[in-house]
Design a protein around this motif. Structure first.
Motif, mmCIF file in Angstrom:
data_model
loop_
_atom_site.group_PDB
_atom_site.id
_atom_site.type_symbol
_atom_site.label_atom_id
_atom_site.label_comp_id
_atom_site.label_asym_id
_atom_site.label_seq_id
_atom_site.Cartn_x
_atom_site.Cartn_y
_atom_site.Cartn_z
ATOM 1 N N LYS A 192 1.194 0.834 11.414
ATOM 2 C CA LYS A 192 0.891 2.151 11.976
ATOM 3 C C LYS A 192 0.628 3.183 10.873
ATOM 4 C CE LYS A 192 4.083 1.203 15.746
ATOM 5 N NZ LYS A 192 5.427 1.507 16.236
ATOM 6 N N ILE A 193 1.482 3.166 9.861
ATOM 7 C CA ILE A 193 1.441 4.195 8.820
ATOM 8 C C ILE A 193 0.256 4.027 7.873
ATOM 9 C CG2 ILE A 193 2.708 5.154 6.841
ATOM 10 C CD1 ILE A 193 5.311 4.300 8.334
ATOM 11 N N GLU A 194 -0.111 2.782 7.577
ATOM 12 C CA GLU A 194 -1.152 2.500 6.575
ATOM 13 C C GLU A 194 -2.458 3.226 6.853
ATOM 14 O OE1 GLU A 194 -2.895 -1.674 8.461
ATOM 15 O OE2 GLU A 194 -1.373 -1.752 6.926
ATOM 16 N N HIS A 195 -2.722 3.528 8.096
ATOM 17 C CA HIS A 195 -4.005 4.129 8.470
ATOM 18 C C HIS A 195 -4.032 5.647 8.324
ATOM 19 C CE1 HIS A 195 -5.220 0.241 9.941
ATOM 20 N NE2 HIS A 195 -4.135 0.187 10.684
ATOM 21 N N VAL A 196 -2.879 6.255 8.241
ATOM 22 C CA VAL A 196 -2.851 7.721 8.221
ATOM 23 C C VAL A 196 -2.376 8.308 6.893
ATOM 24 C CG1 VAL A 196 -2.617 7.949 10.722
ATOM 25 C CG2 VAL A 196 -0.571 7.789 9.324
ATOM 26 N N VAL A 197 -1.791 7.498 6.054
ATOM 27 C CA VAL A 197 -1.271 8.016 4.792
ATOM 28 C C VAL A 197 -2.403 8.086 3.754
ATOM 29 C CG1 VAL A 197 -0.528 5.770 3.873
ATOM 30 C CG2 VAL A 197 0.655 7.834 3.156
ATOM 31 N N SER A 198 -2.403 9.149 2.968
ATOM 32 C CA SER A 198 -3.455 9.340 1.969
ATOM 33 C C SER A 198 -3.226 8.451 0.744
ATOM 34 C CB SER A 198 -3.490 10.801 1.518
ATOM 35 O OG SER A 198 -2.348 11.100 0.731
ATOM 36 N N ASP A 199 -4.287 8.234 0.005
ATOM 37 C CA ASP A 199 -4.185 7.463 -1.239
ATOM 38 C C ASP A 199 -3.247 8.159 -2.226
ATOM 39 O OD1 ASP A 199 -5.978 5.604 -0.233
ATOM 40 O OD2 ASP A 199 -7.695 6.399 -1.322
ATOM 41 N N LYS A 200 -3.295 9.493 -2.247
ATOM 42 C CA LYS A 200 -2.432 10.249 -3.154
ATOM 43 C C LYS A 200 -0.956 10.016 -2.819
ATOM 44 C CE LYS A 200 -1.552 14.916 -4.839
ATOM 45 N NZ LYS A 200 -1.980 16.318 -4.845
ATOM 46 N N THR A 201 -0.627 10.063 -1.539
ATOM 47 C CA THR A 201 0.757 9.841 -1.118
ATOM 48 C C THR A 201 1.189 8.412 -1.414
ATOM 49 O OG1 THR A 201 0.578 11.539 0.584
ATOM 50 C CG2 THR A 201 2.340 9.905 0.854
ATOM 51 N N ILE A 202 0.314 7.454 -1.196
ATOM 52 C CA ILE A 202 0.649 6.052 -1.480
ATOM 53 C C ILE A 202 0.940 5.868 -2.966
ATOM 54 C CG2 ILE A 202 -0.473 3.777 -1.770
ATOM 55 C CD1 ILE A 202 0.910 4.059 0.893
ATOM 56 N N GLU A 203 0.161 6.499 -3.814
ATOM 57 C CA GLU A 203 0.394 6.358 -5.262
ATOM 58 C C GLU A 203 1.732 6.963 -5.663
ATOM 59 O OE1 GLU A 203 -1.252 4.236 -7.109
ATOM 60 O OE2 GLU A 203 -2.386 3.942 -5.260
ATOM 61 N N LYS A 204 2.071 8.098 -5.068
ATOM 62 C CA LYS A 204 3.377 8.717 -5.338
ATOM 63 C C LYS A 204 4.506 7.825 -4.822
ATOM 64 C CE LYS A 204 2.353 12.605 -7.341
ATOM 65 N NZ LYS A 204 2.785 12.882 -8.711
ATOM 66 N N LEU A 205 4.331 7.240 -3.645
ATOM 67 C CA LEU A 205 5.331 6.331 -3.096
ATOM 68 C C LEU A 205 5.466 5.092 -3.971
ATOM 69 C CD1 LEU A 205 7.319 5.634 -0.825
ATOM 70 C CD2 LEU A 205 5.387 4.648 0.443
ATOM 71 N N TYR A 206 4.351 4.565 -4.445
ATOM 72 C CA TYR A 206 4.353 3.386 -5.316
ATOM 73 C C TYR A 206 5.123 3.681 -6.609
ATOM 74 C CZ TYR A 206 2.432 -0.744 -7.687
ATOM 75 O OH TYR A 206 2.272 -1.929 -8.360
ATOM 76 N N GLU A 207 4.915 4.846 -7.164
ATOM 77 C CA GLU A 207 5.673 5.248 -8.354
ATOM 78 C C GLU A 207 7.157 5.386 -8.025
ATOM 79 O OE1 GLU A 207 4.029 8.808 -10.109
ATOM 80 O OE2 GLU A 207 2.010 7.946 -10.115
ATOM 81 N N PHE A 208 7.459 5.996 -6.891
ATOM 82 C CA PHE A 208 8.843 6.214 -6.476
ATOM 83 C C PHE A 208 9.609 4.907 -6.331
ATOM 84 C CE2 PHE A 208 12.011 6.605 -3.051
ATOM 85 C CZ PHE A 208 12.834 7.581 -3.591
ATOM 86 N N ILE A 209 8.951 3.887 -5.793
ATOM 87 C CA ILE A 209 9.628 2.602 -5.591
ATOM 88 C C ILE A 209 9.560 1.714 -6.828
ATOM 89 C CG2 ILE A 209 9.392 2.688 -3.077
ATOM 90 C CD1 ILE A 209 7.079 0.690 -3.287
ATOM 91 N N ASP A 210 9.122 2.284 -7.946
ATOM 92 C CA ASP A 210 9.135 1.615 -9.248
ATOM 93 C C ASP A 210 8.071 0.529 -9.397
ATOM 94 O OD1 ASP A 210 10.284 2.111 -11.661
ATOM 95 O OD2 ASP A 210 11.984 0.764 -11.380
ATOM 96 N N LYS A 211 6.954 0.707 -8.744
ATOM 97 C CA LYS A 211 5.774 -0.146 -8.881
ATOM 98 C C LYS A 211 6.075 -1.644 -8.799
ATOM 99 C CE LYS A 211 3.226 3.245 -11.563
ATOM 100 N NZ LYS A 211 2.450 3.504 -12.767
ATOM 101 N N PRO A 212 6.617 -2.098 -7.666
ATOM 102 C CA PRO A 212 6.890 -3.537 -7.531
ATOM 103 C C PRO A 212 5.592 -4.343 -7.540
ATOM 104 C CG PRO A 212 7.068 -2.472 -5.409
ATOM 105 C CD PRO A 212 6.884 -1.379 -6.424
ATOM 106 N N GLU A 213 5.687 -5.579 -7.985
ATOM 107 C CA GLU A 213 4.519 -6.453 -8.018
ATOM 108 C C GLU A 213 4.293 -7.165 -6.695
ATOM 109 O OE1 GLU A 213 4.411 -9.142 -11.331
ATOM 110 O OE2 GLU A 213 5.136 -7.600 -12.706
ATOM 111 N N LYS A 214 5.380 -7.433 -5.952
ATOM 112 C CA LYS A 214 5.302 -8.233 -4.732
ATOM 113 C C LYS A 214 5.840 -7.456 -3.534
ATOM 114 C CE LYS A 214 4.359 -12.193 -6.959
ATOM 115 N NZ LYS A 214 3.228 -13.046 -6.742
ATOM 116 N N CYS A 215 5.260 -7.736 -2.378
ATOM 117 C CA CYS A 215 5.755 -7.162 -1.131
ATOM 118 C C CYS A 215 6.913 -8.030 -0.627
ATOM 119 C CB CYS A 215 4.640 -7.098 -0.098
ATOM 120 S SG CYS A 215 4.174 -8.680 0.631
ATOM 121 N N PRO A 216 7.588 -7.644 0.439
ATOM 122 C CA PRO A 216 8.697 -8.442 0.949
ATOM 123 C C PRO A 216 8.327 -9.880 1.363
ATOM 124 C CG PRO A 216 8.764 -6.257 1.905
ATOM 125 C CD PRO A 216 7.473 -6.366 1.152
ATOM 126 N N HIS A 217 7.043 -10.117 1.596
ATOM 127 C CA HIS A 217 6.586 -11.467 1.952
ATOM 128 C C HIS A 217 6.239 -12.299 0.723
ATOM 129 C CE1 HIS A 217 6.359 -10.548 6.229
ATOM 130 N NE2 HIS A 217 5.815 -9.398 5.902
#
Length: 134
Positions: A102-127
């Protein structure tokens, strides 16, 4: 701006081709998207006209460069959100997957990059899949 529906189609096509190493047939895509084959044919014509896919009747559908880029970006967003929801909010993986869809379609690229930095840039998703697609 690409619609949620188009992003879902492109993401599904990308994942199918990545796994099967061949174009996806309209009947296969209809089953994956849980829609009628006629709806896939109609969408395939639109996406082809928009320059996002190549559609050859009786052969299948594959992404062109722009379509693949959109699919990869959408999938990357999904994986970053899913990681955040499971690892930081301790949400169940199935629930996190649905929420990320649901969220992937409405979140901006800028917000995703900030979130990616916040979560410490993991290489792998939970799968266990790569977050940054090549």
């Amino acid at each position: 701006m690409v619609s949620q529906n188009i992003e879902d189609y492109l993401e599904t096509i990308f994942l199918f081709i990545k796994e099967k190493k061949r174009p996806v047939k309209t009947t296969e895509l209809a089953r994956l998207m849980n829609v009628q084959p006629a709806a896939v044919t109609s969408m395939a014509k639109k996406l082809s006209h928009d320059g996002l896919i190549h559609y050859e009747p009786y052969v299948g559908i594959y992404l062109d460069e722009d379509g693949e880029e959109i699919a990869k970006n959408t999938l990357r967003k999904h994986r970053i959100i899913e990681y955040f929801l499971t690892e930081f909010l301790n949400l169940d993986l199935d629930f996190a997957k649905d929420e990320a869809c649901k969220i992937e379609h409405v979140v901006s690229d800028k917000t995703i990059e900030k979130l990616y930095e916040f979560i410490d840039k993991p290489e792998k998703c939970p799968h266990g899949e790569n977050i940054n697609l090549k």
